[in-house]
Design a protein around this motif. Structure first.
Motif, PDB file in Angstrom:
ATOM      1  N   ASP A 138      -0.827   4.841  -6.592  1.00 58.35           N
ATOM      2  CA  ASP A 138      -1.949   3.601  -6.555  1.00 58.35           C
ATOM      3  C   ASP A 138      -0.969   2.304  -6.968  1.00 58.35           C
ATOM      4  O   ASP A 138      -0.729   2.011  -8.035  1.00 58.35           O
ATOM      5  CB  ASP A 138      -2.888   3.837  -7.459  1.00 58.35           C
TER       6      ASP A 138
ATOM      7  N   ASP B  33       1.028  -1.274  -0.065  1.00 54.54           N
ATOM      8  CA  ASP B  33       0.052  -0.108   0.171  1.00 54.54           C
ATOM      9  C   ASP B  33       0.920   1.442   0.028  1.00 54.54           C
ATOM     10  O   ASP B  33       1.582   1.417   0.878  1.00 54.54           O
ATOM     11  CB  ASP B  33      -0.920  -0.033   1.329  1.00 54.54           C
ATOM     12  N   MET B  34       0.761   2.013  -1.016  1.00 58.47           N
ATOM     13  CA  MET B  34       1.841   3.265  -1.431  1.00 58.47           C
ATOM     14  C   MET B  34       1.018   4.332  -1.325  1.00 58.47           C
ATOM     15  O   MET B  34       1.392   5.451  -1.797  1.00 58.47           O
ATOM     16  CB  MET B  34       2.769   2.920  -2.564  1.00 58.47           C
ATOM     17  N   ARG B  35      -0.280   4.345  -1.051  1.00 54.56           N
ATOM     18  CA  ARG B  35      -1.073   5.638  -1.010  1.00 54.56           C
ATOM     19  C   ARG B  35      -0.660   6.691  -0.290  1.00 54.56           C
ATOM     20  O   ARG B  35      -0.953   7.811  -0.598  1.00 54.56           O
ATOM     21  CB  ARG B  35      -2.475   5.285  -0.441  1.00 54.56           C
ATOM     22  N   TYR B  36       0.096   6.458   0.936  1.00 54.56           N
ATOM     23  CA  TYR B  36       0.735   7.500   1.610  1.00 54.56           C
ATOM     24  C   TYR B  36       1.756   8.430   1.012  1.00 54.56           C
ATOM     25  O   TYR B  36       2.111   9.499   1.390  1.00 54.56           O
ATOM     26  CB  TYR B  36       1.461   6.865   2.894  1.00 54.56           C
ATOM     27  N   ILE B  37       2.300   7.910  -0.105  1.00 57.57           N
ATOM     28  CA  ILE B  37       3.188   8.621  -1.097  1.00 57.57           C
ATOM     29  C   ILE B  37       2.362   9.135  -2.465  1.00 57.57           C
ATOM     30  O   ILE B  37       3.050   9.557  -3.432  1.00 57.57           O
ATOM     31  CB  ILE B  37       4.496   8.089  -1.288  1.00 57.57           C
TER      32      ILE B  37
END
Length: 96
Positions: A69, A62-66
């Protein structure tokens, strides 16, 4: 090669390593089949091949924090392996 052919083991190892490393199959079952199929084709004395491989799963990070998608399947590029195999996949492929 016959069953007494000392090179059978080397050919089996080469087929296993080459196909496992380069095959872009979506499943370990398909790769396993291709490895065994080649061993049987190259070694007339081999009647069957059995493999047992770990069923490893990889999940997208999960890379939504940067703002990336990585959870949409078509866009996922970064994966992390689960720490333990989800069982074993085993098959025996034999000559007709």
């Amino acid at each position: 090669g016959s069953v007494w052919d000392l090179e059978v083991g080397a050919r089996a190892r080469d087929a296993t390593l080459q196909i496992f490393a380069l095959d872009e199959s979506a499943s370990v079952q398909a790769t396993l089949y291709k490895m065994a199929e080649r061993i049987i084709a190259e070694n007339s004395g081999v009647q069957s091949v059995t493999y047992t491989l770990p069923n490893k799963h990889y999940v997208p990070v999960d890379m939504r924090y940067i703002g990336v998608d990585n959870l949409t399947p078509a866009k996922a590029e970064v994966f992390v392996p689960l720490s333990h195999p989800s069982g074993l996949i085993s098959a025996t492929i034999s000559r007709k």
